[in-house]
Motif scaffolding. Sequence first.
Motif, mmCIF file in Angstrom:
data_model
loop_
_atom_site.group_PDB
_atom_site.id
_atom_site.type_symbol
_atom_site.label_atom_id
_atom_site.label_comp_id
_atom_site.label_asym_id
_atom_site.label_seq_id
_atom_site.Cartn_x
_atom_site.Cartn_y
_atom_site.Cartn_z
ATOM 1 N N LEU A 1 72.446 -25.065 23.579
ATOM 2 C CA LEU A 1 71.705 -26.051 22.803
ATOM 3 C C LEU A 1 70.912 -25.369 21.694
ATOM 4 O O LEU A 1 70.505 -24.222 21.828
ATOM 5 C CB LEU A 1 70.759 -26.830 23.715
ATOM 6 N N SER A 2 70.692 -26.094 20.593
ATOM 7 C CA SER A 2 70.006 -25.502 19.454
ATOM 8 C C SER A 2 69.420 -26.597 18.576
ATOM 9 O O SER A 2 69.923 -27.723 18.531
ATOM 10 C CB SER A 2 70.983 -24.667 18.628
ATOM 11 N N ALA A 3 68.351 -26.253 17.857
ATOM 12 C CA ALA A 3 67.793 -27.170 16.861
ATOM 13 C C ALA A 3 68.745 -27.362 15.695
ATOM 14 O O ALA A 3 68.651 -28.339 14.956
ATOM 15 C CB ALA A 3 66.455 -26.628 16.360
ATOM 16 N N ASN A 4 69.692 -26.429 15.536
ATOM 17 C CA ASN A 4 70.594 -26.444 14.384
ATOM 18 C C ASN A 4 71.825 -27.324 14.559
ATOM 19 O O ASN A 4 72.557 -27.549 13.597
ATOM 20 C CB ASN A 4 71.058 -25.018 14.053
ATOM 21 N N HIS A 5 72.064 -27.794 15.776
ATOM 22 C CA HIS A 5 73.236 -28.661 15.971
ATOM 23 C C HIS A 5 72.941 -29.706 17.040
ATOM 24 O O HIS A 5 71.992 -29.579 17.814
ATOM 25 C CB HIS A 5 74.484 -27.838 16.341
ATOM 26 N N TRP A 6 73.772 -30.730 17.062
ATOM 27 C CA TRP A 6 73.603 -31.837 17.992
ATOM 28 C C TRP A 6 74.588 -31.712 19.148
ATOM 29 O O TRP A 6 75.761 -31.356 18.947
ATOM 30 C CB TRP A 6 73.813 -33.168 17.283
ATOM 31 N N THR A 7 74.132 -31.986 20.343
ATOM 32 C CA THR A 7 74.979 -32.048 21.527
ATOM 33 C C THR A 7 74.989 -33.491 22.005
ATOM 34 O O THR A 7 73.926 -34.058 22.290
ATOM 35 C CB THR A 7 74.448 -31.136 22.650
ATOM 36 N N ASN A 8 76.169 -34.094 22.047
ATOM 37 C CA ASN A 8 76.262 -35.498 22.439
ATOM 38 C C ASN A 8 75.613 -35.740 23.795
ATOM 39 O O ASN A 8 75.704 -34.904 24.700
ATOM 40 C CB ASN A 8 77.720 -35.946 22.491
#
Length: 292
Positions: free
Chosen positions: A237-244
């Motif tokens: 997980l990261s602030a830079n991308h979205w995880t559904n």
Amino acid sequence: MDKKCMNVLKKLYLHSNGEYDREREVMLYQMNTLTAAEQDILITNGWIPNDLELIRHDEIIHKLINLQQNKHLSWSAVTHAFVAGVGGSFPRGITTLGSYHMMIHMQKHSYEQAERFLSCKFCGFSHSDESWKNLSSIRHALHQGYDYSGTSVGAYTDLTELASLFEQGTVTPSDEDVHTFNQLLRSLDQAENEETPGKYEKRLTAEKLVKGHAGIRRSILQSLSRVGVLPNQVLSLSANHWTNIEELQNAELLLSNTKGRSDMEMPWAGWQGKLGVNWDKARQLFGNHIQD
């Protein structure tokens, strides 16, 4: 929001002070049970007792996308508020991290039900969300430090008020807030390899590091987990991308600490002591607030 106003809100949102609106299937709270002085406090703070809104998936997504253009919302403003939330001077800031993360990554999409859950696979909007909501009662919970950033409805409710608050001025964490925030990160990073989220919560309570109730502590840990500052043993997980949201829900099924009577949820449920803190992501988000 000061303690005096919070005490009035606590009285306003008592279950016994609510009347059920059968037509809209939502609870309304009665101002006439408050004294004139108490009503004046809410008016002075610009508080709307019953902010009712008919929530639909496509409309809420559209509104979140529009919020991406709001000049008062930024990672800098949000992380300042979050650090102040951890330190205790601004509990309202705790949920902002997850809400802002969802908002900036929101894309136009149709409702598509997850394979195993009755919710949108992308944003977590559930069938029960499509109804009238009293956003004021949700915001009261946000001011108490509870996290509602796990769904599009919660993020929207959070950020619409937050944008208005930031328009009046951004939040600056105190030196004590920053110190507490760094103590928390070091406490997490020094965990025993096999320490579980549940065991860590008990240790955090015993250490009396974070002020307030257990819900505040859980909300802080969930928020740091959503943006990858607290690593996850199942997902990256990261602030830079979205995880559904569907991926988070499915990952929850793989963990032993989310079964039975446990109230543990992803992403915090996926942390383990040996994972510690991802300091690179912490510095990326919180910058000068990180003390070496």
